[in-house]
Design an enzyme around this catalytic site. Structure first.
Site, PDB file in Angstrom:
ATOM      1  N   LYS A 119       0.811  -1.224   0.000  1.00  0.00           N
ATOM      2  CA  LYS A 119       0.000   0.000   0.000  1.00  0.00           C
ATOM      3  C   LYS A 119       0.842   1.270   0.000  1.00  0.00           C
ATOM      4  CE  LYS A 119      -4.352  -1.857   1.345  1.00  0.00           C
ATOM      5  NZ  LYS A 119      -5.198  -2.371   2.360  1.00  0.00           N
ATOM      6  N   LYS A 209     -11.250 -12.050  -7.540  1.00  0.00           N
ATOM      7  CA  LYS A 209     -12.315 -12.083  -6.539  1.00  0.00           C
ATOM      8  C   LYS A 209     -13.291 -10.925  -6.741  1.00  0.00           C
ATOM      9  CE  LYS A 209     -11.084  -9.475  -2.449  1.00  0.00           C
ATOM     10  NZ  LYS A 209     -11.660  -9.364  -1.150  1.00  0.00           N
ATOM     11  N   LYS A 212     -15.455  -4.840  -3.697  1.00  0.00           N
ATOM     12  CA  LYS A 212     -16.010  -3.491  -3.780  1.00  0.00           C
ATOM     13  C   LYS A 212     -14.913  -2.472  -4.024  1.00  0.00           C
ATOM     14  CE  LYS A 212     -16.430  -3.462   1.251  1.00  0.00           C
ATOM     15  NZ  LYS A 212     -15.118  -4.018   1.523  1.00  0.00           N
TER      16      LYS A 212
HETATM   17  P1  ADP Z   1     -13.350  -5.926  -0.502  1.00  0.00           P
HETATM   18  O1  ADP Z   1     -12.351  -6.584  -1.427  1.00  0.00           O
HETATM   19  O2  ADP Z   1     -14.747  -6.142  -0.986  1.00  0.00           O
HETATM   20  O3  ADP Z   1     -12.996  -4.480  -0.243  1.00  0.00           O
HETATM   21  P2  ADP Z   1     -12.553  -6.435   2.234  1.00  0.00           P
HETATM   22  O4  ADP Z   1     -11.105  -6.614   1.984  1.00  0.00           O
HETATM   23  O5  ADP Z   1     -13.029  -5.167   2.874  1.00  0.00           O
HETATM   24  O6  ADP Z   1     -13.322  -6.679   0.867  1.00  0.00           O
HETATM   25  O7  ADP Z   1     -13.074  -7.661   3.068  1.00  0.00           O
HETATM   26  C1  ADP Z   1     -14.108  -7.626   4.026  1.00  0.00           C
HETATM   27  C2  ADP Z   1     -14.462  -9.063   4.401  1.00  0.00           C
HETATM   28  O8  ADP Z   1     -15.155  -9.722   3.328  1.00  0.00           O
HETATM   29  C3  ADP Z   1     -13.270  -9.948   4.710  1.00  0.00           C
HETATM   30  O9  ADP Z   1     -13.625 -10.833   5.756  1.00  0.00           O
HETATM   31  C4  ADP Z   1     -13.048 -10.712   3.423  1.00  0.00           C
HETATM   32  O10 ADP Z   1     -12.428 -11.954   3.650  1.00  0.00           O
HETATM   33  C5  ADP Z   1     -14.466 -10.883   2.901  1.00  0.00           C
HETATM   34  N1  ADP Z   1     -14.487 -10.895   1.447  1.00  0.00           N
HETATM   35  C6  ADP Z   1     -14.177  -9.853   0.639  1.00  0.00           C
HETATM   36  N2  ADP Z   1     -14.334 -10.181  -0.657  1.00  0.00           N
HETATM   37  C7  ADP Z   1     -14.743 -11.467  -0.670  1.00  0.00           C
HETATM   38  C8  ADP Z   1     -15.069 -12.397  -1.716  1.00  0.00           C
HETATM   39  N3  ADP Z   1     -15.003 -12.059  -2.995  1.00  0.00           N
HETATM   40  N4  ADP Z   1     -15.458 -13.625  -1.363  1.00  0.00           N
HETATM   41  C9  ADP Z   1     -15.547 -13.971  -0.074  1.00  0.00           C
HETATM   42  N5  ADP Z   1     -15.243 -13.164   0.957  1.00  0.00           N
HETATM   43  C10 ADP Z   1     -14.845 -11.925   0.670  1.00  0.00           C
END
Ligand code: ADP
Ligand code: TRP
Length: 340
Positions: A119, A209, A212
């Site tokens: 980052k 994956k 958001k």
């Molecule tokens: P994002 O990539 O959507 O910003 P975060 O890193 O904020 O997600 O993750 C928030 C939570 O959601 C974590 O516990 C993460 O493991 C889970 N998570 C995020 N994306 C996924 C996904 N595509 N599939 C399953 N779990 C996810």
């Protein structure tokens, strides 16, 4: 003996996706049901961590409440006595212990953190927060003697830092001041026991994956999408040219993703049901209907959750968390010579 503590942070950075729901929210709700009466569950919002990367500060407070409303709509029972929900910034012991731990953490070990390196790479001005936040995270964990800390692989180094810091403090000041969270292999076993760690892929780019944090509207289902719109996204999901349905993440990630989403939402084993069949369109229609029904239900439930409900749970959780955290902080303050 007090109950073992499961502790996890729910970040409040904006809109949630179906990936967040299936990989984090649903498992957390299942976990609460599974361990009711048996373990203590601390579900906290690491709001002081929120701005280690840029956020909309005007939205931050509201996002926290909105995310907790989604957890509630998804089935989290806010009134379960052994579940505590709280915001980190409402429990000042987190920041205070973080300062003390800072003085025992090494520049070297923090510089080696992959997240910090990723980052900060190429940035002109790197905030101290992104460098130091693993220490705050360690404080989040050791204040409550948490044993289980369900987090993704990206947080592994940070969890290990919490173990190292606890050990270092114990060695210097005498045991047992801080408990170490369990080692990584045990955390993985635990996470698998309630379905955490499932990775939902983008509907458009099933090699990535669903996230958001990446702009991929056709591949991402937001929990706020209209159910019809979400069903359309499923109908136009990328699949493959194999021609036969198999759960095979390496060669058929799109189809495997659809099978996984459909199975998790319906509670059925779609991989077994559809194995060997050829009609991708029919599979999409089944999964699209599940997604549409799921969003309709969730959004109806969400509309019925009030701010008041969430705020009342936070108030109870924060009172209890302050009590426990202050006791631990005071023990540390005595050990390091700040208190008699
Ligand atoms: P994002 O990539 O959507 O910003 P975060 O890193 O904020 O997600 O993750 C928030 C939570 O959601 C974590 O516990 C993460 O493991 C889970 N998570 C995020 N994306 C996924 C996904 N595509 N599939 C399953 N779990 C996810
Ligand atoms: N750093 C975690 C993340 O980015 C969130 C977090 C902060 C956390 N403090 C924690 C998770 C303590 C578990 C325990 O996802």
């Amino acid at each position: 003996m007090s109950k073992e503590v499961i502790l996890t942070g729910i970040r409040s950075n904006g809109e949630l996706t179906l990936g967040n729901y299936l990989g984090a929210i649903k498992p957390m709700v299942d976990l609460q049901k599974k361990h009711a009466g048996d373990k203590q569950l601390n579900l906290f919002v690491p709001d002081l961590h929120s701005f280690i990367t840029p956020v909309d500060h005007g939205q931050l407070y509201q996002n926290t409440l909105d995310n907790l409303k989604v957890f509630t709509a998804a089935g989290l029972n806010l009134d379960q006595p052994d579940t505590l929900v709280y915001r980190q910034s409402y429990v000042p012991a987190h920041s205070e212990l973080a300062w003390i731990l800072n003085c025992f953490a090494y520049m070297g070990e923090l510089s080696r953190m992959t997240q910090y390196k990723d980052k900060s790479d190429g940035q002109a001005n790197v905030g101290v927060g992104i460098f130091d936040y693993p220490v705050l995270m360690a404080a989040d964990i050791v204040l409550y003697d948490a044993a289980y800390v369900p987090v993704g692989e990206d947080q592994r180094q940070h969890l290990e830092l919490a173990r190292d810091l606890a050990q270092r403090i114990n060695n210097k000041f005498g045991l047992p001041l801080l408990s170490e969270p369990l080692e990584w292999s045990k955390q993985l076993e635990f996470a698998a026991s309630f379905g955490a760690g499932t990775r939902i892929r983008s509907l458009k780019h099933p090699d990535k994956k669903m996230s958001k944090s990446v702009s991929d509207p056709a591949g991402t289902i937001l929990l706020t999408d209209s159910p019809e719109e979400a069903a359309k996204k499923v109908m136009s999901a990328t699949t493959d040219s194999v021609g036969v349905i198999h759960l095979d993440w390496s060669n058929q990630p799109g189809v495997s993703n659809l099978l996984t989403i459909g199975s998790l939402l319906s509670g059925k084993d779609l991989a077994a049901e559809w194995d060997g069949k050829a009609n991708y369109g029919d599979l999409k229609a089944v999964v699209a209907a599940e997604v549409q029904q799921f969003l309709t239900d969730l959004q109806t439930k969400l509309a019925a959750v009030t701010h008041q409900q969430v705020l009342a749970a936070l108030e109870r959780g924060e009172a209890a968390a302050n009590k426990t955290a202050n006791q631990k902080l005071e023990q540390v303050q005595r050990a390091v010579g700040l208190r008699p």
